[in-house]
Write a protein that holds these residues in place. Sequence first.
Motif, PDB file in Angstrom:
ATOM      1  N   ALA A  49       1.217  -1.155   0.216  1.00 13.20           N
ATOM      2  CA  ALA A  49      -0.271  -0.092   0.100  1.00 13.20           C
ATOM      3  C   ALA A  49       0.562   1.117  -0.554  1.00 13.20           C
ATOM      4  N   THR A  50       1.756   1.341   0.671  1.00 13.47           N
ATOM      5  CA  THR A  50       3.050   1.987   0.944  1.00 13.47           C
ATOM      6  C   THR A  50       3.198   2.672  -0.987  1.00 13.47           C
ATOM      7  N   SER A  51       3.491   1.344  -1.333  1.00 12.84           N
ATOM      8  CA  SER A  51       4.176   1.504  -2.396  1.00 12.84           C
ATOM      9  C   SER A  51       3.865   2.299  -3.927  1.00 12.84           C
ATOM     10  N   THR A  52       2.198   2.359  -3.780  1.00 11.34           N
ATOM     11  CA  THR A  52       1.368   3.567  -4.666  1.00 11.34           C
ATOM     12  C   THR A  52       1.551   5.021  -4.136  1.00 11.34           C
ATOM     13  N   LEU A  53       2.219   4.856  -3.333  1.00 13.45           N
ATOM     14  CA  LEU A  53       2.433   6.545  -2.859  1.00 13.45           C
ATOM     15  C   LEU A  53       3.647   7.162  -3.446  1.00 13.45           C
ATOM     16  N   PHE A  54       4.152   6.146  -4.137  1.00  9.79           N
ATOM     17  CA  PHE A  54       5.782   6.387  -5.238  1.00  9.79           C
ATOM     18  C   PHE A  54       5.500   6.316  -6.171  1.00  9.79           C
ATOM     19  N   VAL A  55       5.020   5.193  -6.522  1.00 12.59           N
ATOM     20  CA  VAL A  55       5.032   4.735  -8.037  1.00 12.59           C
ATOM     21  C   VAL A  55       3.744   4.162  -8.528  1.00 12.59           C
ATOM     22  N   PRO A  56       3.088   4.331  -9.705  1.00 12.85           N
ATOM     23  CA  PRO A  56       1.697   3.847 -10.440  1.00 12.85           C
ATOM     24  C   PRO A  56       2.004   2.000 -10.635  1.00 12.85           C
ATOM     25  N   LEU A  57       1.253   1.789  -9.466  1.00 15.18           N
ATOM     26  CA  LEU A  57       1.390   0.339  -9.616  1.00 15.18           C
ATOM     27  C   LEU A  57       0.119  -0.661 -10.365  1.00 15.18           C
ATOM     28  N   GLN A  58       0.329  -1.634 -10.363  1.00 17.97           N
ATOM     29  CA  GLN A  58      -0.505  -2.661 -11.522  1.00 17.97           C
ATOM     30  C   GLN A  58      -0.358  -4.013 -10.733  1.00 17.97           C
ATOM     31  N   VAL A  59      -1.236  -4.791 -10.336  1.00 20.54           N
ATOM     32  CA  VAL A  59      -1.305  -6.474 -10.103  1.00 20.54           C
ATOM     33  C   VAL A  59      -1.896  -7.769 -10.708  1.00 20.54           C
ATOM     34  N   LEU A  60      -1.479  -8.218 -11.661  1.00 18.29           N
ATOM     35  CA  LEU A  60      -2.092  -8.164 -12.707  1.00 18.29           C
ATOM     36  C   LEU A  60      -2.895  -9.953 -12.111  1.00 18.29           C
ATOM     37  N   HIS A  61      -2.644 -10.564 -10.515  1.00 20.80           N
ATOM     38  CA  HIS A  61      -3.317 -11.500 -11.047  1.00 20.80           C
ATOM     39  C   HIS A  61      -3.276 -11.513  -8.959  1.00 20.80           C
ATOM     40  N   PRO A  62      -3.910 -10.444  -8.092  1.00 25.03           N
ATOM     41  CA  PRO A  62      -4.291 -10.265  -7.447  1.00 25.03           C
ATOM     42  C   PRO A  62      -3.883 -12.001  -6.054  1.00 25.03           C
ATOM     43  N   VAL A  63      -4.651 -12.889  -6.673  1.00 26.36           N
ATOM     44  CA  VAL A  63      -5.079 -14.129  -5.217  1.00 26.36           C
ATOM     45  C   VAL A  63      -3.357 -14.599  -6.125  1.00 26.36           C
ATOM     46  N   GLY A  64      -3.338 -14.777  -7.290  1.00 26.91           N
ATOM     47  CA  GLY A  64      -1.656 -15.514  -6.923  1.00 26.91           C
ATOM     48  C   GLY A  64      -0.914 -14.770  -6.205  1.00 26.91           C
ATOM     49  N   MET A  65      -0.670 -12.985  -5.820  1.00 24.63           N
ATOM     50  CA  MET A  65       0.454 -12.617  -5.142  1.00 24.63           C
ATOM     51  C   MET A  65      -0.560 -12.553  -3.971  1.00 24.63           C
ATOM     52  N   LEU A  66      -1.606 -13.219  -3.267  1.00 21.68           N
ATOM     53  CA  LEU A  66      -1.925 -13.075  -1.863  1.00 21.68           C
ATOM     54  C   LEU A  66      -1.439 -14.961  -1.673  1.00 21.68           C
ATOM     55  N   ALA A  67      -1.701 -15.799  -2.478  1.00 20.05           N
ATOM     56  CA  ALA A  67      -1.076 -16.696  -2.405  1.00 20.05           C
ATOM     57  C   ALA A  67       0.450 -17.493  -2.070  1.00 20.05           C
ATOM     58  N   MET A  68       0.789 -16.222  -2.810  1.00 22.50           N
ATOM     59  CA  MET A  68       2.520 -16.437  -2.966  1.00 22.50           C
ATOM     60  C   MET A  68       2.890 -15.491  -1.965  1.00 22.50           C
ATOM     61  N   LEU A  69       2.778 -14.065  -1.197  1.00 14.39           N
ATOM     62  CA  LEU A  69       2.658 -13.600  -0.388  1.00 14.39           C
ATOM     63  C   LEU A  69       2.599 -14.639   1.029  1.00 14.39           C
ATOM     64  N   VAL A  70       1.225 -15.102   1.398  1.00 14.53           N
ATOM     65  CA  VAL A  70       1.075 -16.165   1.936  1.00 14.53           C
ATOM     66  C   VAL A  70       2.370 -17.310   2.429  1.00 14.53           C
ATOM     67  N   LEU A  71       2.114 -17.970   1.338  1.00 19.07           N
ATOM     68  CA  LEU A  71       3.105 -19.083   1.050  1.00 19.07           C
ATOM     69  C   LEU A  71       5.187 -18.863   2.203  1.00 19.07           C
ATOM     70  N   ILE A  72       5.359 -17.778   0.912  1.00 18.57           N
ATOM     71  CA  ILE A  72       6.453 -17.055   1.346  1.00 18.57           C
ATOM     72  C   ILE A  72       7.074 -16.851   2.851  1.00 18.57           C
ATOM     73  N   SER A  73       5.657 -16.523   2.901  1.00 15.75           N
ATOM     74  CA  SER A  73       5.519 -16.092   4.554  1.00 15.75           C
ATOM     75  C   SER A  73       5.821 -17.600   6.219  1.00 15.75           C
ATOM     76  N   VAL A  74       4.746 -18.047   5.046  1.00 12.84           N
ATOM     77  CA  VAL A  74       5.459 -19.001   6.538  1.00 12.84           C
ATOM     78  C   VAL A  74       6.159 -19.876   6.127  1.00 12.84           C
ATOM     79  N   THR A  75       7.074 -20.126   4.633  1.00 14.97           N
ATOM     80  CA  THR A  75       7.921 -20.825   4.577  1.00 14.97           C
ATOM     81  C   THR A  75       8.976 -19.870   5.477  1.00 14.97           C
ATOM     82  N   PHE A  76       9.162 -18.841   4.982  1.00 11.49           N
ATOM     83  CA  PHE A  76      10.419 -18.081   6.108  1.00 11.49           C
ATOM     84  C   PHE A  76      10.791 -18.345   7.035  1.00 11.49           C
ATOM     85  N   SER A  77       8.970 -18.020   7.304  1.00 12.59           N
ATOM     86  CA  SER A  77       8.712 -18.321   9.288  1.00 12.59           C
ATOM     87  C   SER A  77       9.010 -19.071   9.506  1.00 12.59           C
TER      88      SER A  77
END
Length: 255
Positions: free
Chosen positions: A125-153
């Motif tokens: 959310a903070t990055s949108t204040l600095f650059v125009p941003l698009q997320v083509l695959h929001p569901v995939g983005m959330l899934a990867m975010l959670v998977l990587i968070s769990v993995t590195f935890s």
Amino acid sequence: MNFNGHGVWAIYRFEMARALRTIWQSVVTPVITTALYFIVFGGAIGSRMEAIDGVAYGAFIVPGLIMLSLFTQSIFNASFGIYFPKFTGTIYEILSAPVSSLEVVIAYVGAAATKSAVLGLIILATSTLFVPLQVLHPVGMLAMLVLISVTFSLFGFIIGIWAGSFEQLNFIPMLIVTPLTFLGGSFYSINMLPDVWRTVAHFNPVVYLISGFRWTFYGQGDVPIGISVAATVGFFVVCLAVVMWMFKTGYRLKS
């Protein structure tokens, strides 16, 4: 054996409360640091660089910056969460409580992953204040975010059990994970490298995680998305197996 939801929730709630008590360190500091990266790399340097694969440089580095914070915070939250009970001796109360090793892992890793994933979304959310941003695959983005968070935890949980001192607690994140992240395409595409170094970069496991996460934003990455997901899942399985082995054998938990 029935799942002890009350025990899991108690540990999870305690760990989340600790994050709220240290909210400056847990949230504010990483966000400020990331904002500085945007100012330096996205503004000062990005304005002088051409687009990478059709994506403006400032927007291109957003997934890499999120991953940089995600790796660091996931490892720190999980490693400190399990190391501190070892340091104070309260780990024996946890081991003797009516909760299984799997339930302990779910609670600690779940709390660490939750904090990291929330931080990732805040940085997004903070990055949108600095650059125009698009997320083509929001569901995939959330899934990867959670998977990587769990993995590195999980990876951080392993470090927390292994570490015998606060110095060892910071050794792997500072001297191994952070350099691999910077060399893993956080601020550039590995396709920009000479052939020899591009080949070497493919041996860096972080490349696959950052590439997969960047694909969810722009539909393109340094390696095919299928390979990125497979590499992330493989790392998750290995970390989970190591954690369960540590609990089964009592490695550095009961001594």
